[in-house]
Scaffold this motif. Structure first.
Motif, PDB file in Angstrom:
ATOM      1  N   SER A   1     -14.512 -10.519   5.808  1.00 15.43           N
ATOM      2  CA  SER A   1     -15.195 -10.177   7.115  1.00 15.43           C
ATOM      3  C   SER A   1     -14.241  -9.211   7.699  1.00 15.43           C
ATOM      4  O   SER A   1     -14.607  -8.838   9.120  1.00 15.43           O
ATOM      5  CB  SER A   1     -15.476 -11.285   7.757  1.00 15.43           C
ATOM      6  N   LEU A   2     -12.975  -8.981   7.568  1.00 14.53           N
ATOM      7  CA  LEU A   2     -12.114  -8.104   8.293  1.00 14.53           C
ATOM      8  C   LEU A   2     -12.174  -6.523   7.459  1.00 14.53           C
ATOM      9  O   LEU A   2     -11.952  -5.610   8.138  1.00 14.53           O
ATOM     10  CB  LEU A   2     -10.862  -8.445   8.280  1.00 14.53           C
ATOM     11  N   GLY A   3     -12.074  -6.542   6.232  1.00 17.28           N
ATOM     12  CA  GLY A   3     -12.125  -5.231   5.453  1.00 17.28           C
ATOM     13  C   GLY A   3     -11.129  -5.137   4.193  1.00 17.28           C
ATOM     14  O   GLY A   3     -10.328  -6.266   3.992  1.00 17.28           O
ATOM     15  N   THR A   4     -10.813  -4.101   3.738  1.00 19.54           N
ATOM     16  CA  THR A   4      -9.829  -3.915   2.585  1.00 19.54           C
ATOM     17  C   THR A   4      -8.873  -2.815   3.112  1.00 19.54           C
ATOM     18  O   THR A   4      -9.337  -1.688   3.984  1.00 19.54           O
ATOM     19  CB  THR A   4     -10.678  -3.638   1.575  1.00 19.54           C
ATOM     20  N   GLN A   5      -7.567  -3.042   2.710  1.00 19.40           N
ATOM     21  CA  GLN A   5      -6.826  -1.673   2.819  1.00 19.40           C
ATOM     22  C   GLN A   5      -6.243  -1.352   1.363  1.00 19.40           C
ATOM     23  O   GLN A   5      -6.026  -2.394   0.691  1.00 19.40           O
ATOM     24  CB  GLN A   5      -5.473  -2.099   3.763  1.00 19.40           C
ATOM     25  N   ARG A   6      -6.102   0.028   1.060  1.00 18.15           N
ATOM     26  CA  ARG A   6      -5.485   0.307  -0.346  1.00 18.15           C
ATOM     27  C   ARG A   6      -4.340   1.096  -0.046  1.00 18.15           C
ATOM     28  O   ARG A   6      -4.489   1.988   0.837  1.00 18.15           O
ATOM     29  CB  ARG A   6      -6.695   1.143  -0.833  1.00 18.15           C
ATOM     30  N   GLN A   7      -3.435   1.066  -1.041  1.00 16.48           N
ATOM     31  CA  GLN A   7      -2.383   1.768  -0.828  1.00 16.48           C
ATOM     32  C   GLN A   7      -2.038   2.311  -2.157  1.00 16.48           C
ATOM     33  O   GLN A   7      -2.111   1.611  -3.189  1.00 16.48           O
ATOM     34  CB  GLN A   7      -1.182   0.887  -0.347  1.00 16.48           C
ATOM     35  N   THR A   8      -1.461   3.516  -2.466  1.00 15.39           N
ATOM     36  CA  THR A   8      -1.036   4.194  -3.422  1.00 15.39           C
ATOM     37  C   THR A   8       0.547   4.448  -3.392  1.00 15.39           C
ATOM     38  O   THR A   8       1.187   4.961  -2.374  1.00 15.39           O
ATOM     39  CB  THR A   8      -1.611   5.395  -3.909  1.00 15.39           C
ATOM     40  N   VAL A   9       1.181   3.792  -4.372  1.00 13.52           N
ATOM     41  CA  VAL A   9       2.682   3.876  -4.300  1.00 13.52           C
ATOM     42  C   VAL A   9       3.247   5.374  -4.559  1.00 13.52           C
ATOM     43  O   VAL A   9       2.622   6.191  -5.601  1.00 13.52           O
ATOM     44  CB  VAL A   9       3.531   3.120  -5.322  1.00 13.52           C
ATOM     45  N   VAL A  10       3.969   6.060  -3.841  1.00 14.98           N
ATOM     46  CA  VAL A  10       4.355   7.345  -3.830  1.00 14.98           C
ATOM     47  C   VAL A  10       5.954   7.089  -4.088  1.00 14.98           C
ATOM     48  O   VAL A  10       6.793   6.135  -3.776  1.00 14.98           O
ATOM     49  CB  VAL A  10       4.243   8.309  -2.915  1.00 14.98           C
ATOM     50  N   ALA A  11       6.387   8.313  -4.639  1.00 14.69           N
ATOM     51  CA  ALA A  11       8.035   8.220  -4.866  1.00 14.69           C
ATOM     52  C   ALA A  11       8.542   8.547  -3.687  1.00 14.69           C
ATOM     53  O   ALA A  11       8.346   9.248  -2.797  1.00 14.69           O
ATOM     54  CB  ALA A  11       8.209   9.444  -5.924  1.00 14.69           C
ATOM     55  N   TYR A  12       9.827   7.926  -3.503  1.00 12.73           N
ATOM     56  CA  TYR A  12      10.508   8.056  -2.372  1.00 12.73           C
ATOM     57  C   TYR A  12      11.388   9.153  -2.473  1.00 12.73           C
ATOM     58  O   TYR A  12      12.172   9.571  -3.594  1.00 12.73           O
ATOM     59  CB  TYR A  12      11.802   6.817  -2.254  1.00 12.73           C
ATOM     60  N   THR A  13      11.340   9.993  -1.244  1.00 13.61           N
ATOM     61  CA  THR A  13      12.120  11.252  -1.461  1.00 13.61           C
ATOM     62  C   THR A  13      13.087  11.346  -0.280  1.00 13.61           C
ATOM     63  O   THR A  13      13.088  10.679   0.700  1.00 13.61           O
ATOM     64  CB  THR A  13      11.173  12.652  -1.379  1.00 13.61           C
TER      65      THR A  13
END
Length: 146
Positions: free
Chosen positions: A134-146
């Motif tokens: 009932s609140l939703g979804t969050q999606r993250q994609t890991v990226v390389a630390y620069t």
């Protein structure tokens, strides 16, 4: 890592995971003041530091801290905090007050990531998804630390 990102961008909000608890306040040194100056919100994740502050150590095993068995110095510190709480007749978990609208995202079980042998960590390209009904979804994609 949050502070390094803060220094390189204009952010609305950060998830500060496990670095602002009764056991650790390193975020007070510079990260939280910088966020305040810049009007950047902070969501505190893991306020009970992998469970040890929620369960205590008196009537439990040594508990977990940073997702592994708590080291002796952390167990000793939690025991001292419990002693103070008992003297005032309050529960250790009372120190993290929740208000309407607060969201607690939890659920990292033992045996994942750092707790594995050898440890397993997120890597660039990995995708993370968190959803709350009932609140939703969050999606993250890991990226390389620069």
């Amino acid at each position: 890592m949050c502070e390094a990102a803060l220094d390189h961008g204009d952010w609305d909000c950060f998830l500060l995971a496990g670095r602002y608890t009764l056991l650790e306040q390193s975020a007070l040194d510079s990260f939280l003041p910088k966020c305040s100056e810049r009007g950047c919100s902070v969501v505190v994740g893991g306020p009970y530091k992998s469970g040890i502050l929620a369960t205590g150590v008196r009537n439990n095993d040594a508990g977990h801290y940073n997702f592994v068995a708590a080291p002796a110095d952390v167990v000793e510190k939690v025991a001292k905090i419990e002693t103070v709480c008992e003297a005032f007749g309050i529960a250790l978990s009372r120190f993290m007050t929740l208000n309407p609208g607060d969201i607690i995202s939890t659920g990292t079980p033992p045996g994942v990531g750092l707790g594995q042998k050898p440890p397993v960590f997120l890597k660039p390209g990995d995708r993370i998804e968190l959803g709350i009904t009932s609140l939703g979804t969050q999606r993250q994609t890991v990226v390389a630390y620069t």
